[in-house]
Scaffold this active site. Structure first.
Site, PDB file in Angstrom:
ATOM      1  N   TYR A   4      44.578 -30.002  71.945  1.00 21.30           N
ATOM      2  CA  TYR A   4      44.237 -31.202  71.167  1.00 21.30           C
ATOM      3  C   TYR A   4      45.044 -32.441  71.543  1.00 21.30           C
ATOM      4  CZ  TYR A   4      41.783 -27.764  68.317  1.00 21.30           C
ATOM      5  OH  TYR A   4      40.932 -26.776  67.894  1.00 21.30           O
ATOM      6  N   ASN A  29      34.684 -35.135  62.048  1.00 19.89           N
ATOM      7  CA  ASN A  29      35.170 -33.969  62.778  1.00 19.89           C
ATOM      8  C   ASN A  29      35.400 -32.892  61.724  1.00 19.89           C
ATOM      9  OD1 ASN A  29      36.459 -31.958  64.137  1.00 19.89           O
ATOM     10  ND2 ASN A  29      37.860 -33.305  65.257  1.00 19.89           N
ATOM     11  N   HIS A  75      31.818 -24.513  62.099  1.00 19.53           N
ATOM     12  CA  HIS A  75      31.220 -23.230  62.449  1.00 19.53           C
ATOM     13  C   HIS A  75      30.902 -22.377  61.228  1.00 19.53           C
ATOM     14  CE1 HIS A  75      32.916 -24.780  66.089  1.00 19.53           C
ATOM     15  NE2 HIS A  75      34.140 -24.670  65.613  1.00 19.53           N
ATOM     16  N   ASP A  96      24.889 -29.482  53.862  1.00 21.24           N
ATOM     17  CA  ASP A  96      23.984 -29.869  52.776  1.00 21.24           C
ATOM     18  C   ASP A  96      24.370 -31.221  52.184  1.00 21.24           C
ATOM     19  OD1 ASP A  96      22.494 -27.579  53.053  1.00 21.24           O
ATOM     20  OD2 ASP A  96      23.344 -26.553  51.318  1.00 21.24           O
ATOM     21  N   HIS A 108      34.272 -33.720  68.171  1.00 20.85           N
ATOM     22  CA  HIS A 108      35.317 -32.717  68.377  1.00 20.85           C
ATOM     23  C   HIS A 108      36.236 -33.204  69.481  1.00 20.85           C
ATOM     24  CE1 HIS A 108      33.065 -30.055  65.844  1.00 20.85           C
ATOM     25  NE2 HIS A 108      31.992 -30.394  66.533  1.00 20.85           N
ATOM     26  N   VAL A 109      37.505 -33.030  69.265  1.00 22.40           N
ATOM     27  CA  VAL A 109      38.489 -33.450  70.268  1.00 22.40           C
ATOM     28  C   VAL A 109      38.345 -32.580  71.517  1.00 22.40           C
ATOM     29  CG1 VAL A 109      40.973 -33.621  70.721  1.00 22.40           C
ATOM     30  CG2 VAL A 109      40.057 -34.260  68.464  1.00 22.40           C
ATOM     31  N   SER A 110      38.210 -31.287  71.296  1.00 18.48           N
ATOM     32  CA  SER A 110      38.118 -30.353  72.421  1.00 18.48           C
ATOM     33  C   SER A 110      36.654 -30.125  72.796  1.00 18.48           C
ATOM     34  CB  SER A 110      38.764 -29.023  72.027  1.00 18.48           C
ATOM     35  OG  SER A 110      38.024 -28.407  70.983  1.00 18.48           O
ATOM     36  N   ARG A 142      32.844 -20.820  68.509  1.00 19.44           N
ATOM     37  CA  ARG A 142      32.878 -22.291  68.399  1.00 19.44           C
ATOM     38  C   ARG A 142      31.638 -22.947  69.011  1.00 19.44           C
ATOM     39  NH1 ARG A 142      38.252 -23.330  66.737  1.00 19.44           N
ATOM     40  NH2 ARG A 142      39.640 -21.727  67.546  1.00 19.44           N
TER      41      ARG A 142
HETATM   42  O1  LIG Z   1      39.741 -27.559  64.036  1.00 18.97           O
HETATM   43  C1  LIG Z   1      39.032 -27.600  65.039  1.00 18.97           C
HETATM   44  C2  LIG Z   1      38.980 -28.828  65.833  1.00 18.97           C
HETATM   45  C3  LIG Z   1      37.685 -29.097  66.562  1.00 18.97           C
HETATM   46  O2  LIG Z   1      36.738 -29.631  65.660  1.00 18.97           O
HETATM   47  C4  LIG Z   1      37.965 -30.161  67.636  1.00 18.97           C
HETATM   48  O3  LIG Z   1      38.217 -31.298  67.258  1.00 18.97           O
HETATM   49  O4  LIG Z   1      37.975 -29.869  68.839  1.00 18.97           O
HETATM   50  C5  LIG Z   1      37.105 -27.810  67.164  1.00 18.97           C
HETATM   51  C6  LIG Z   1      36.968 -26.728  66.110  1.00 18.97           C
HETATM   52  O5  LIG Z   1      36.438 -25.550  66.693  1.00 18.97           O
HETATM   53  C7  LIG Z   1      38.317 -26.395  65.517  1.00 18.97           C
HETATM   54  O6  LIG Z   1      38.177 -25.437  64.492  1.00 18.97           O
END
Ligand SMILES: O=C1C[C@@](O)(C(=O)O)C[C@@H](O)[C@@H]1O
Length: 162
Positions: free
Chosen positions: A25, A89, A95, A102, A115-117, A126
């Site tokens: 991250y 985010n 997941h 909803d 998502h950062v990653s 994921r």
């Molecule tokens: O908490 C996170 C961060 C995330 O949302 C991301 O920003 O990459 C990716 C998710 O799988 C993980 O649970």
């Protein structure tokens, strides 16, 4: 013309950005992300609110409030509270969370999932998101730059909602 209002929501564990698994991250903190987001919003002449919670129900409440509804909405403030776009985010709730999905569909406010990653290059659990099929756009794998990209996109391409 009404100014665009953007709500940036970060879900569980994103308060640990900068400390948490930095090889995934990065080293930028959530405070840095939110400060940069606010500066960017000022330059783009939009209003930006930020919210982070580790609690699913609190995120549901905040999304309802963005429509002027829900337990935290001030009475008779529907117009003032309404946001144009949500950038979210959802963290691990991505997941798992039917409830946050909803809430977003219930308020009918367009949202960008970030998502950062690159979640698709990580564990198989994921790879599925409860949000992506309903999101206006999905950003992943850009690191924290993804937040800036989402704000830029929202400011330029999404209309003021109401
Ligand atoms: O908490 C996170 C961060 C995330 O949302 C991301 O920003 O990459 C990716 C998710 O799988 C993980 O649970």
């Amino acid at each position: 013309m009404t100014r665009r209002r953007i709500l940036l929501i970060n879900g569980p564990n994103l308060n640990l950005l900068g400390k948490r698994e930095p090889h995934i991250y990065g080293s930028t903190t959530l405070t840095d992300v939110e400060t940069q987001a606010r500066d960017q919003a000022t330059r783009l002449d939009i209003e930006l609110e930020t919210f982070q919670s580790n609690h699913e129900g609190a995120i549901v409440d905040r999304i309802q409030q963005a429509a002027g509804w829900g337990p935290n909405a001030a009475a008779a403030n529907e117009e003032r509270e309404r946001v144009s776009v949500i950038i979210i985010n959802p963290g691990g709730l991505t997941h798992t969370s039917v409830s946050v999905r909803d809430a977003l569909l219930g308020v009918d406010i367009p949202f960008v999932e970030i998502h950062v990653s690159n979640v698709h290059a990580r564990e198989p659990f994921r790879h599925h998101s409860y949000f992506s099929d309903k999101a206006t756009a999905v950003i992943c794998g850009l690191g924290v730059y993804g937040y800036a990209a989402a704000i830029e996109f929202a400011a330029r391409h999404l209309k003021v909602n109401r």
